[in-house]
Enzyme design. Sequence first.
Site, PDB file in Angstrom:
ATOM      1  N   GLY A 147      23.761 -13.259  63.376  1.00 21.43           N
ATOM      2  CA  GLY A 147      23.401 -11.920  63.824  1.00 21.43           C
ATOM      3  C   GLY A 147      23.036 -11.914  65.300  1.00 21.43           C
ATOM      4  O   GLY A 147      23.595 -12.665  66.116  1.00 21.43           O
ATOM      5  N   SER A 148      22.066 -11.095  65.643  1.00 21.14           N
ATOM      6  CA  SER A 148      21.756 -10.861  67.064  1.00 21.14           C
ATOM      7  C   SER A 148      21.150 -12.064  67.765  1.00 21.14           C
ATOM      8  O   SER A 148      21.096 -12.081  69.009  1.00 21.14           O
ATOM      9  CB  SER A 148      20.818  -9.659  67.195  1.00 21.14           C
ATOM     10  OG  SER A 148      21.477  -8.464  66.818  1.00 21.14           O
ATOM     11  N   THR A 149      20.682 -13.064  67.018  1.00 24.29           N
ATOM     12  CA  THR A 149      20.197 -14.266  67.705  1.00 24.29           C
ATOM     13  C   THR A 149      21.328 -14.953  68.458  1.00 24.29           C
ATOM     14  O   THR A 149      21.077 -15.750  69.369  1.00 24.29           O
ATOM     15  CB  THR A 149      19.563 -15.256  66.702  1.00 24.29           C
ATOM     16  OG1 THR A 149      20.522 -15.599  65.701  1.00 24.29           O
ATOM     17  CG2 THR A 149      18.331 -14.653  66.045  1.00 24.29           C
ATOM     18  N   ASN A 150      22.578 -14.616  68.098  1.00 28.09           N
ATOM     19  CA  ASN A 150      23.726 -15.210  68.775  1.00 28.09           C
ATOM     20  C   ASN A 150      23.994 -14.561  70.135  1.00 28.09           C
ATOM     21  O   ASN A 150      24.762 -15.095  70.944  1.00 28.09           O
ATOM     22  CB  ASN A 150      24.970 -15.069  67.888  1.00 28.09           C
ATOM     23  CG  ASN A 150      26.147 -15.887  68.384  1.00 28.09           C
ATOM     24  OD1 ASN A 150      26.064 -17.105  68.467  1.00 28.09           O
ATOM     25  ND2 ASN A 150      27.233 -15.206  68.739  1.00 28.09           N
ATOM     26  N   LYS A 151      23.371 -13.421  70.422  1.00 27.96           N
ATOM     27  CA  LYS A 151      23.625 -12.705  71.675  1.00 27.96           C
ATOM     28  C   LYS A 151      23.225 -13.525  72.896  1.00 27.96           C
ATOM     29  O   LYS A 151      23.745 -13.296  73.998  1.00 27.96           O
ATOM     30  CB  LYS A 151      22.895 -11.370  71.657  1.00 27.96           C
ATOM     31  CG  LYS A 151      23.482 -10.379  70.654  1.00 27.96           C
ATOM     32  CD  LYS A 151      22.650  -9.112  70.550  1.00 27.96           C
ATOM     33  CE  LYS A 151      23.250  -8.160  69.505  1.00 27.96           C
ATOM     34  NZ  LYS A 151      22.424  -6.952  69.307  1.00 27.96           N
TER      35      LYS A 151
END
Length: 651
Positions: free
Chosen positions: A366-370
Amino acid sequence: MSTPRDPRPRNPRRRGTPDRTVKGTSPRENGGQGRPRGSVDPARTGTAAKGGRPRPRGKAVPSRRPPRGPVPPLRRRFRRSDPGPRIRIALALMGVVLLVFAGRLVQIQGIEAASYASAAAELRLSETEIPTTRGSITDADGRPFAMSVEVRTVFVDPYDVKADERDTIVTELSRRFDLPEEEVARKVDSDDSRYQVIAREVPLEEWKELDELDLQGVAAETAYKRVYPEETGAANLVGFVGTDGHGLEGLESVLEDTLAGDPGSRQVELGTGGTEIPMANGVAKEPVPGHDVRLTLDQDVQWRAQQALAQRAGELGADSGSVIVMRPTGEIVAMANYPTYDPDAIEESTPEQRANGALSAAFEPGSTNKVITAAAALEEDVVTPDTVYTVPDSIRRHGETFRDSHNHPTQRMTLNGIMATSSNVGTIKVAEDVGAEGLYEYLGKFGFGEPSGLGLPGENSGILTAPDEWWGTQLASISFGHGISVNAVQMASVYATVANDGVRVEPTVIAGSTDENGEFRPAPEPAKERVISEETARELRLMLEAVTGEHGTAQDARIPGYRVAGKTGTANRVDPDTGSYDTGGYTSTFVGMAPADDPELIVQVVLHNPKEQYYGGEAAAPVFTDVMSFALKTLQIPPTATEQPNIRLFE
């Protein structure tokens, strides 16, 4: 007319030819035993020996037995009248036999005496194993996660039991070890073996109490039991041993060669009935203890991580979860899992409870990959932290609509603002500037698609496909953590790299081990690789710090006295039973570091399928705050001495 002549030869004695009597056959010369001289042999005259009629004269009567031929010389030698040759041959044969026996005796008692003595001794000797201690598994300060303690195996020798003590032994053993009297009685009365085990892993103090009763026929052998201190919370990582004392799962299995040691052996002589007689100097091989292994974990932080995770997972009804506490240099301080199990009661656990989900459970980050999308853009000089993007709340790509987590009017956001508000739309625009090949390159540099480096069994390395296999919308979805998968250790390593000024250090959980002299030997240095520049890492930390600020999505992650940087993550979860997103629920994550200006610790929290709340900032961030606060105090990391700078989020 003349009478025809009889063609048969005539008996010369018919003409009165004197009888050729051998001298000494007359009655006077032969003691009266021979015939009188001049007498006629009745057999020759045809007269029967006992009253037979005289044969007619002039007719020859054929002899009753055929005439004997010449006697061979060898037979003449063995006539009974001459035993000498037979005796000489018999004596010669006896001499040969005696010489053979004498030669064999010389061979056995002289030439091969040692080998035969050794073979005879082996028939009486038996070799028994001397158990050795298995090495301990400890935390960084030497506190045990797993250790071996001396116990006893209590047994009875039925042959040695006195008749008048038989009932006392049965009653005492059944009472002390909570066994049916019938079972104990059967072993006490057995005639199948002189070694009937009553109880194993008996504590030393209990055996001493029993031994003081001096019950003949009751004895014990030294053994070692593997014990795991309660509530350390590291069962899924440490693993356990089997009944034979060998590691079966976790570190117990991976480090078997280091921990196991080498049992010794002892020779005993077997007496009548199989009684073992100890021999002086009978130790054939001394036991070699196993080596202790020191982990990078801190037992207190491990315990708190386990407690906080279990509590939150229970509150939200999550299926499973994990917490990783890691230093920027890759050392893992804690690795907690939910669900877990008691290693002292393996039979009550399931494979799912024993799994090390921090490695075996792959999920969409999810957004931790941003942070990787932003890192690629900054490192390739595509953007700066203050580069402004026009960001609506939704965008269409290849026929699919992508939305932010909440509705908002079109905004002008900097890269800082895109990260702070976790905008999917803004991240897609940044990824399109980077390109598929560039994004894929940095995902690989940060460790996606490859094992974490821990070398533990059951690790799921996740999924990262090459750009030529990406279909229309995949660049957009991968940019904010969908369409790829990682495990918790891999994701924690990404943020450790940012905290370590852009240098990725392969994660490790082994600090070192003791050698044969008991001296500590550090583990080999883990592999290192620079992924991004120090400047890019510093800029990313400021962006991540804004996530916990006034406009960020993780205000619950703040810790008084410390600057905190982190990132929330919420992703659809594939249902393992159906393979569909529709029934899989969500994966909620939060990963952060503190102090943000000079990071010492990274904490990664993952909750799989929480039911009550599922956004990362709501579900996972409270666990981060609990564990990070405890770890900072426990490891005596001082509060932040600097103020958080203001960074521009919107134009």
